[in-house]
Write a protein that holds these residues in place. Structure first.
Motif, PDB file in Angstrom:
ATOM      1  N   HIS A 328     -22.625  53.465  28.412  1.00 35.88           N
ATOM      2  CA  HIS A 328     -22.498  54.853  28.859  1.00 35.88           C
ATOM      3  C   HIS A 328     -21.068  55.401  28.780  1.00 35.88           C
ATOM      4  CE1 HIS A 328     -21.862  52.204  32.322  1.00 35.88           C
ATOM      5  NE2 HIS A 328     -20.999  53.102  32.728  1.00 35.88           N
ATOM      6  N   ASN A 329     -20.114  54.593  28.319  1.00 37.06           N
ATOM      7  CA  ASN A 329     -18.759  55.102  28.102  1.00 37.06           C
ATOM      8  C   ASN A 329     -18.296  54.625  26.730  1.00 37.06           C
ATOM      9  OD1 ASN A 329     -17.806  52.363  28.504  1.00 37.06           O
ATOM     10  ND2 ASN A 329     -17.892  52.735  30.711  1.00 37.06           N
ATOM     11  N   ALA A 330     -17.128  55.099  26.308  1.00 32.17           N
ATOM     12  CA  ALA A 330     -16.683  54.838  24.942  1.00 32.17           C
ATOM     13  C   ALA A 330     -16.564  53.347  24.655  1.00 32.17           C
ATOM     14  CB  ALA A 330     -15.357  55.547  24.682  1.00 32.17           C
ATOM     15  N   ASP A 331     -15.988  52.578  25.577  1.00 30.82           N
ATOM     16  CA  ASP A 331     -15.852  51.144  25.342  1.00 30.82           C
ATOM     17  C   ASP A 331     -17.211  50.473  25.223  1.00 30.82           C
ATOM     18  OD1 ASP A 331     -13.126  51.272  25.300  1.00 30.82           O
ATOM     19  OD2 ASP A 331     -12.822  50.539  27.337  1.00 30.82           O
ATOM     20  N   GLY A 332     -18.129  50.864  26.098  1.00 35.20           N
ATOM     21  CA  GLY A 332     -19.464  50.295  26.033  1.00 35.20           C
ATOM     22  C   GLY A 332     -20.182  50.643  24.743  1.00 35.20           C
TER      23      GLY A 332
END
Length: 439
Positions: A328-332
């Motif tokens: 749900h975030n850029a790293d993920g």
């Protein structure tokens, strides 16, 4: 009160951050301390492990709980948010808290809950710790809700603190640099308590080392000592299900060999290194209790059945394959794309929806440009309206079809897909929850 009335009270008496966002955030741990005092300090009645991080903290929490269960301990597990059932948040040896305990807790303490003006999360933490104390768990694995320093769970004095990694998420609360976010996450480091950090980063390593040194807390960076090598393995978990077979090495020597993990996402390789370091640091804290290498292997292999973990690169359909992923975030998302690159499929049908406080424009540009896109929305008030998402995506050059809910999007993708295509649902844990509830 009925159980449903109890849930309505918990959800509605004060906002719930995971559902409504910033309006529910409280940067103050004192109400939780006041609740602990009222309850007779249940947080002092069981041993615990405290886990935070931008990504991976849920998986590592479930893996640790499963391993400790396999070693014979009675293990409490507190995680958030839940996917389908509120009671997923609070488990003992994999069993969800009973409805009657939830209702009884609220009925017995409602006057205090109202007087202290507690948030949903604060009440849930109190419920979990009271339950663990009443049920006399041997140890509890406690996942931070957000951040660490001011999180309601940060009233425990754990045997071990774990910080999986640091990335950009919840920046409006935790800071807009990795160093600032690291300070908030490092708030779970306690005096003299060992701490494991999963990933080394030049901006965060000095922060963690300084705070650990200040607290005289021994610190281990997992990726500086542990490495993983994938093996052919023996897919004995579920025939046809993806799995990760690997050996873990510590300072070049074999440490845990023959791992078979049902958590097959590429990012789980990093989680396994964090897990290995955590187990090795935990062992001396457990006294005479033994956690063997076999317990570790069994716990990893049985994590889904032991703890009910779902939504991490989870296959829910075949021909075409349908995969759910809570990134749900850029790293993920970047980690998810690593896993996607190893998949074999003809066409990718990408179903994406998110909450409104995410940097969705940046994520849209990360997603595969050759995918057939289906835009939708999770069923929480905090959602980004699908109309806004679809319009912004089209303006950025990433057009896709609009669907009011994830079930509608999945059905549209199924209708358009060939048997050797891949349907991937991602962008929000709440979108995955909706898919599990309706599929």
């Amino acid at each position: 009160m009925t159980y449903q009335e109890t849930l309505d009270y918990l959800y509605n008496s004060l906002p719930m951050y995971h559902r409504v966002g910033a309006a529910a955030y409280k940067a103050d741990i004192q109400p939780t301390l006041d609740l602990m005092e009222h309850l007779g300090h249940p947080e002092r009645m069981f041993r615990s492990i405290h886990i935070t991080g931008t990504n991976g903290k849920g998986s590592v929490s479930h893996l640790l709980a499963s391993i400790l269960m396999q070693s014979g301990l009675r293990v409490g597990l507190y995680t958030s948010p839940h996917l389908v059932d509120f009671r997923e948040r609070i488990r003992i040896n994999g069993e969800m808290i009973e409805q009657s305990f939830v209702t009884g807790f609220v009925e017995a303490h409602r006057d205090t809950l109202d007087r202290l003006k507690l948030s949903f999360f604060e009440m849930t933490v109190g419920l979990a710790f009271h339950h663990f104390a009443q049920q006399q768990v041997d140890i509890a694995v406690v996942e931070v809700g957000m951040g660490g320093r001011l999180d309601s769970t940060n009233v425990i004095l754990p045997l071990l603190s774990v910080i999986t990694n640091i990335g950009f998420d919840h920046t409006q609360f935790l800071g807009d640099t990795l160093g600032q976010i690291a300070v908030e996450k490092a708030g779970i480091i306690k005096p003299g308590t060992p701490v494991v950090v999963g990933e080394t980063h030049p901006e965060t390593e000095p922060v963690f080392r300084h705070i650990a040194d200040t607290h005289k807390a021994p610190i281990t960076f997992a990726d500086q000592h542990y490495s993983l090598k994938e093996t052919c393995g023996n897919p004995s978990i579920d025939v046809g299900a993806p799995f990760l077979a690997a050996d873990i090495y510590c300072d070049g020597s074999p440490r845990y060999t023959g791992i078979q993990s049902p958590l097959a996402g590429a990012y789980q390789r990093k989680n396994l290194l964090t897990l290995a370091a955590a187990i090795d640091q935990l062992r001396p804290q457990l006294g005479n209790h033994s956690v063997t290498c076999q317990h570790v292997l069994d716990g990893i292999r049985r994590v889904v059945s032991d703890t009910g973990l779902h939504g991490r690169w989870e296959t829910i359909g075949h021909h075409p394959r349908i995969i759910l992923e809570t990134a749900h975030n850029a790293d993920g998302i970047r980690s998810m794309l690593q896993q996607l690159s190893a998949m074999h499929y003809r066409r990718l049908h990408l179903i994406y929806g998110c909450v409104g406080d995410k940097d969705f424009r940046s994520i849209l540009s990360l997603l595969p440009t050759d995918a057939i896109r289906y835009y939708t929305q999770p069923s929480v008030p905090r959602r980004l309206p699908v109309e806004e998402l679809t319009h912004a995506a089209a303006a950025a050059g990433f057009p896709g079809s609009l669907h009011t809910d994830v079930h509608e999007a999945i059905e549209a993708a199924r209708a358009a897909a060939d048997p050797d295509d891949l349907i991937l649902v991602t962008g929000s844990i709440f979108l995955v929850a909706d898919a599990l509830a309706t599929d």
